[in-house]
Scaffold this motif. Structure first.
Motif: not given
Ligand code: ZN
Ligand code: NZQ
Length: 391
Positions: A194-196, A198-200, A267-269, A281-283, A285-287
């Motif tokens: 999920a994090d990968i 989101m970075h893109t 979304c990251h911030r 967990a960061h990923g 949280g992003l989802a």
């Molecule tokens: Zn991230």
């Protein structure tokens, strides 16, 4: 498109058995005594720590160690690391772990190479002018810290999670053996995927991106989505592990943002504040936040969301761009569910009160200094609305 700078000084050593090259790589980058920095114990359970030490011993590299990094890495351990490295005369930092361990090493590196309190660099008080050399041994495909310019640290005093971004902290080398990631719990694998993505996605949701960057970004996202699904079915699939591991680095080393003028990053911030306050967990949280953010800002640029829906998620074009875009948001949420990721804060295990939502929005607004979002500039009220939608 915008002008851009692209700087990726990290030597990548990728594939099975590459951990055994750790000692030689340390030597190559001028290290003679390293700090082996690691997390809560997975490196001991898997035997990786012993392999790293053996590789260093074979090359005649002295080492000291400091474990105990937790996800959302803490400032107190950074201070401990700085003191230990000064006392021991460490000249290269060797984090063995994921984004948390690498970020903690980066903060130690800043503390060693600059005078004064290292938190100043995360608290916008001043900027670092150097960082001690770092070589990373990656054990989870996720944050991409092994090639990124970023370090994110949580200050227990106020539970402030803050980032410091400079080229000084980009690792000199990164060892990436996809086999190391096969011991991850399924949830952590999915968080990483999920994090990968989101970075893109943060870079993709933007105006006026060049065609080549779009093509690279869309190809990367399709590959990560396919590999994430494969890993649910078969966690030991080496090809899928390799695909997400390489994608984790390429997704956050700047490649998928060239010409994109920085990206959106809302979304990251928004997630960083949730991570700082609730230690999630960061990923994941992003989802939990993405779908609400997407629906909130989508009217600003339905065509962009429609392109994402069709080219990344294979959605059939609908009667108009907004309808296609909304189908894309649904398809993305279906994907999150398929890999075991939450699509709202409740599923994440967080149920913020109205007062906590206002606090999250206030902290996010302060941390981003009133400048958040490219698709839509988000005011403090917008931030609170997105947190409310994500409940
Ligand atoms: Zn991230
Ligand atoms: O601590 P151990 O026991 O090693 O367990 C870790 C941890 O619990 C476990 N793990 C890692 N590799 C394993 C393993 N367990 C079994 N086998 C393995 N091979 O996984 C858990 C999560 O580790 P962590 O390092 O926290 O994961 P991740 O790489 O997702 O890093 C998250 C942190 O990075 C920050 C996040 O905010 C968060 O603090 N980010 C850093 C970025 C950067 N520096 O560029 C960008 C990102 O956007 C992100 O903000």
């Amino acid at each position: 498109m915008m002008n851009f700078e692209y700087y990726t000084p990290t030597k990548v050593v990728f594939g099975k058995g590459t951990v055994e090259k750790a000692g030689e790589l340390v030597k190559q980058f001028g290290g003679s005594k390293v700090l082996i920095h690691y997390g809560g114990g997975s490196v001991k359970r898997t035997g990786l720590l012993d392999r790293v030490k053996a590789a260093l011993d074979a090359a005649g590299i002295a080492h000291v160690e400091l474990g105990g990094v937790v996800p959302n890495p803490r400032l107190s351990l950074v201070y401990e690391g700085i003191e230990l490295c000064r006392k021991e005369g460490v000249d290269l930092l060797l984090p063995v772990g994921g984004g948390s361990v690498i970020d903690s090493a980066k903060a130690i590196g800043y503390g060693l190479a600059n005078d004064g309190d290292v938190w100043d660099f995360y608290d916008f008080k001043r900027a670092p002018t150097a960082c001690m050399p770092i070589g990373a041994i990656v054990t989870i495909a996720a944050a991409g810290s092994e090639m990124s310019n970023s370090s994110v640290i949580t200050n227990e005093n106020g539970w402030l999670k803050r980032g410091c971004n400079t080229d000084y902290c980009r690792p000199k080398f990164a060892i990436m053996d996809p086999e190391l990631t096969m011991t991850l719990p399924a949830y952590q694998t999915a968080c990483g995927c999920a994090d990968i993505l989101m970075h893109t996605m943060e870079r993709y949701f933007n105006f006026d991106v060049m065609d080549l960057t779009d093509a690279l970004a869309e190809g990367l996202m399709r590959a990560v989505i396919a590999a994430s699904r494969e890993l649910v079915a078969d966690p030991n699939n080496y090809e899928a592990r390799a695909n997400v591991m390489w994608a984790s680095s390429l997704s956050h080393n700047g490649l998928t943002g060239c010409g994109a003028g920085g990206g959106d990053w809302a979304c990251h911030r928004l997630e960083h504040e949730v991570g700082g306050m609730f230690d999630v967990a960061h990923g994941a949280g992003l989802a939990a936040i993405w779908g609400s953010w997407a629906r909130y800002v989508l009217p600003e640029d339905p065509a962009r969301f429609a392109k994402f829906a069709v080219n990344v998620l294979g959605v059939e074009p609908q009667a108009d761009a907004t309808a296609t875009a909304l189908k894309g948001v649904e398809a993305m949420e279906d994907f999150y569910r398929a890999i075991g990721m939450p699509t709202n804060l409740r599923e994440l295990g967080v149920e913020p009160t109205e007062a906590q939502i206002l606090e999250l929005a206030e902290k996010c607004d302060i941390a981003t200094r009133g400048k958040l979002g490219a698709v839509k500039h988000l005011t403090r009220e917008d931030m609170a609305n997105i947190y409310r939608m994500a409940k």
